[in-house]
Motif scaffolding. Structure first.
Motif, PDB file in Angstrom:
ATOM      1  N   ARG A 161       0.851  -1.192   0.000  1.00 18.30           N
ATOM      2  CA  ARG A 161       0.000   0.000   0.000  1.00 18.30           C
ATOM      3  C   ARG A 161       0.888   1.244   0.000  1.00 18.30           C
ATOM      4  N   TRP A 162       0.623   2.127  -0.942  1.00 14.97           N
ATOM      5  CA  TRP A 162       1.370   3.368  -1.056  1.00 14.97           C
ATOM      6  C   TRP A 162       0.437   4.543  -0.827  1.00 14.97           C
ATOM      7  N   SER A 163       0.983   5.606  -0.261  1.00 12.19           N
ATOM      8  CA  SER A 163       0.247   6.852  -0.026  1.00 12.19           C
ATOM      9  C   SER A 163       0.917   7.967  -0.812  1.00 12.19           C
ATOM     10  N   MET A 164       0.127   8.929  -1.232  1.00  9.42           N
ATOM     11  CA  MET A 164       0.695  10.046  -1.989  1.00  9.42           C
ATOM     12  C   MET A 164       0.066  11.353  -1.551  1.00  9.42           C
ATOM     13  N   ASN A 165       0.873  12.410  -1.692  1.00  9.55           N
ATOM     14  CA  ASN A 165       0.395  13.742  -1.323  1.00  9.55           C
ATOM     15  C   ASN A 165       1.409  14.779  -1.784  1.00  9.55           C
ATOM     16  N   PHE A 166       1.012  16.038  -1.692  1.00 10.68           N
ATOM     17  CA  PHE A 166       1.864  17.165  -2.067  1.00 10.68           C
ATOM     18  C   PHE A 166       2.292  17.956  -0.838  1.00 10.68           C
ATOM     19  N   VAL A 167       3.462  18.583  -0.949  1.00 10.17           N
ATOM     20  CA  VAL A 167       3.941  19.572   0.010  1.00 10.17           C
ATOM     21  C   VAL A 167       4.248  20.826  -0.807  1.00 10.17           C
ATOM     22  N   HIS A 168       3.954  21.974  -0.260  1.00  7.87           N
ATOM     23  CA  HIS A 168       4.208  23.243  -0.941  1.00  7.87           C
ATOM     24  C   HIS A 168       5.304  23.993  -0.191  1.00  7.87           C
ATOM     25  N   ASP A 169       6.130  24.716  -0.931  1.00  7.66           N
ATOM     26  CA  ASP A 169       7.147  25.561  -0.322  1.00  7.66           C
ATOM     27  C   ASP A 169       7.462  26.693  -1.296  1.00  7.66           C
ATOM     28  N   ALA A 170       8.400  27.546  -0.923  1.00 10.83           N
ATOM     29  CA  ALA A 170       8.762  28.675  -1.779  1.00 10.83           C
ATOM     30  C   ALA A 170      10.276  28.812  -1.837  1.00 10.83           C
ATOM     31  N   GLN A 213      -2.565  -1.229  -3.530  1.00  7.90           N
ATOM     32  CA  GLN A 213      -3.519  -0.204  -3.115  1.00  7.90           C
ATOM     33  C   GLN A 213      -2.817   1.145  -3.010  1.00  7.90           C
ATOM     34  N   LEU A 214      -3.537   2.176  -3.383  1.00 10.92           N
ATOM     35  CA  LEU A 214      -3.025   3.542  -3.350  1.00 10.92           C
ATOM     36  C   LEU A 214      -3.983   4.394  -2.534  1.00 10.92           C
ATOM     37  N   ILE A 215      -3.424   5.152  -1.590  1.00 10.79           N
ATOM     38  CA  ILE A 215      -4.215   6.054  -0.754  1.00 10.79           C
ATOM     39  C   ILE A 215      -3.924   7.484  -1.219  1.00 10.79           C
ATOM     40  N   ARG A 216      -4.990   8.255  -1.414  1.00 20.25           N
ATOM     41  CA  ARG A 216      -4.809   9.628  -1.889  1.00 20.25           C
ATOM     42  C   ARG A 216      -5.865  10.535  -1.289  1.00 20.25           C
ATOM     43  N   ASP A 217      -5.565  11.833  -1.323  1.00 23.17           N
ATOM     44  CA  ASP A 217      -6.575  12.802  -0.900  1.00 23.17           C
ATOM     45  C   ASP A 217      -7.346  13.254  -2.135  1.00 23.17           C
ATOM     46  N   VAL A 219      -7.827   1.992  -5.443  1.00 22.87           N
ATOM     47  CA  VAL A 219      -7.551   3.352  -4.988  1.00 22.87           C
ATOM     48  C   VAL A 219      -8.530   3.713  -3.880  1.00 22.87           C
ATOM     49  N   LYS A 220      -7.981   4.170  -2.773  1.00 29.89           N
ATOM     50  CA  LYS A 220      -8.801   4.623  -1.651  1.00 29.89           C
ATOM     51  C   LYS A 220      -8.618   6.124  -1.495  1.00 29.89           C
ATOM     52  N   ASN A 221      -9.734   6.851  -1.452  1.00 33.39           N
ATOM     53  CA  ASN A 221      -9.699   8.292  -1.213  1.00 33.39           C
ATOM     54  C   ASN A 221      -9.968   8.543   0.258  1.00 33.39           C
ATOM     55  N   ILE A 222      -9.205   9.449   0.834  1.00 32.27           N
ATOM     56  CA  ILE A 222      -9.513   9.841   2.206  1.00 32.27           C
ATOM     57  C   ILE A 222     -10.698  10.800   2.172  1.00 32.27           C
ATOM     58  N   ARG A 223     -11.368  10.925   3.274  1.00 33.92           N
ATOM     59  CA  ARG A 223     -12.483  11.850   3.357  1.00 33.92           C
ATOM     60  C   ARG A 223     -11.950  13.282   3.425  1.00 33.92           C
ATOM     61  N   PRO A 224     -12.633  14.220   2.790  1.00 31.34           N
ATOM     62  CA  PRO A 224     -12.200  15.617   2.848  1.00 31.34           C
ATOM     63  C   PRO A 224     -12.051  16.088   4.292  1.00 31.34           C
ATOM     64  N   GLY A 225     -10.948  16.764   4.563  1.00 27.39           N
ATOM     65  CA  GLY A 225     -10.700  17.299   5.899  1.00 27.39           C
ATOM     66  C   GLY A 225     -10.219  16.267   6.903  1.00 27.39           C
ATOM     67  N   LYS A 226      -9.823  15.079   6.440  1.00 26.47           N
ATOM     68  CA  LYS A 226      -9.372  14.005   7.330  1.00 26.47           C
ATOM     69  C   LYS A 226      -7.960  13.548   6.950  1.00 26.47           C
ATOM     70  N   PRO A 227      -6.954  14.420   7.073  1.00 25.91           N
ATOM     71  CA  PRO A 227      -5.598  14.037   6.670  1.00 25.91           C
ATOM     72  C   PRO A 227      -5.035  12.864   7.464  1.00 25.91           C
ATOM     73  N   THR A 228      -5.568  12.600   8.655  1.00 26.31           N
ATOM     74  CA  THR A 228      -5.064  11.470   9.438  1.00 26.31           C
ATOM     75  C   THR A 228      -5.355  10.138   8.758  1.00 26.31           C
ATOM     76  N   GLU A 229      -6.313  10.108   7.837  1.00 25.97           N
ATOM     77  CA  GLU A 229      -6.580   8.885   7.080  1.00 25.97           C
ATOM     78  C   GLU A 229      -5.472   8.599   6.074  1.00 25.97           C
ATOM     79  N   ASN A 230      -4.606   9.548   5.851  1.00 32.45           N
ATOM     80  CA  ASN A 230      -3.441   9.397   4.981  1.00 32.45           C
ATOM     81  C   ASN A 230      -2.189   9.661   5.831  1.00 32.45           C
ATOM     82  N   GLY A 231      -2.192   9.085   7.024  1.00 32.82           N
ATOM     83  CA  GLY A 231      -1.212   9.419   8.048  1.00 32.82           C
ATOM     84  C   GLY A 231       0.236   9.140   7.703  1.00 32.82           C
TER      85      GLY A 231
END
Length: 129
Positions: A3-12, A62-66, A87-99
């Motif tokens: 199972r893999w999880s994916m997400n973005f981080v923003h910076d400047a 399986q892939l976990i994503r927001d 593919v499993k989507n986390i619920r909006p506003g629940k980042p802990t589901e993609n911990g």
């Protein structure tokens, strides 16, 4: 289950230009499978990244994503179907589901992004990768 999880981080950058870091993390090994860094990361670019990963490592189960816009367009929704990927989507506003990836992103921010002022994107890529 692999199972893999994916997400973005923003910076400047030092100049104020925003950039994004896409992270793909293996939940079992806690390994960063892939990191992609640029000013803009379209869903097509993320699909190409997945294709490169697939060639080297094979497909995951399986892939976990927001619900980021890059993950909800037709091209990105079709790719997992073509490869029989669950593919499993986390619920909006629940980042802990993609911990796992949230934890990874927090460590990346604490141990790298908050430690350096990047002058340009090439320097950010070099330090982050």
């Amino acid at each position: 289950m692999q199972r893999w999880s994916m997400n973005f981080v923003h910076d400047a950058l030092f100049s104020g230009n925003q950039f994004r870091v896409f992270n793909l993390v293996d939940e079992y090994t806690r390994e960063a499978i892939a990191v992609e860094i640029d000013y803009s990361l379209s869903s097509e670019r993320i699909i190409r990244l997945f294709e490169r990963v697939r060639e080297v490592r094979g497909l995951l189960e399986q892939l976990i994503r927001d619900n980021a816009s890059e993950f909800t367009n037709r091209a990105f929704l079709a790719w997992p179907l073509q490869h029989n990927l669950d593919v499993k989507n986390i619920r909006p506003g629940k980042p802990t589901e993609n911990g796992f990836v949230e934890s990874y992103n927090g460590k990346l921010r604490d141990e790298c992004l908050n430690q350096y002022w990047f002058r340009n994107l090439a320097e950010a890529r070099r330090r982050i990768e």
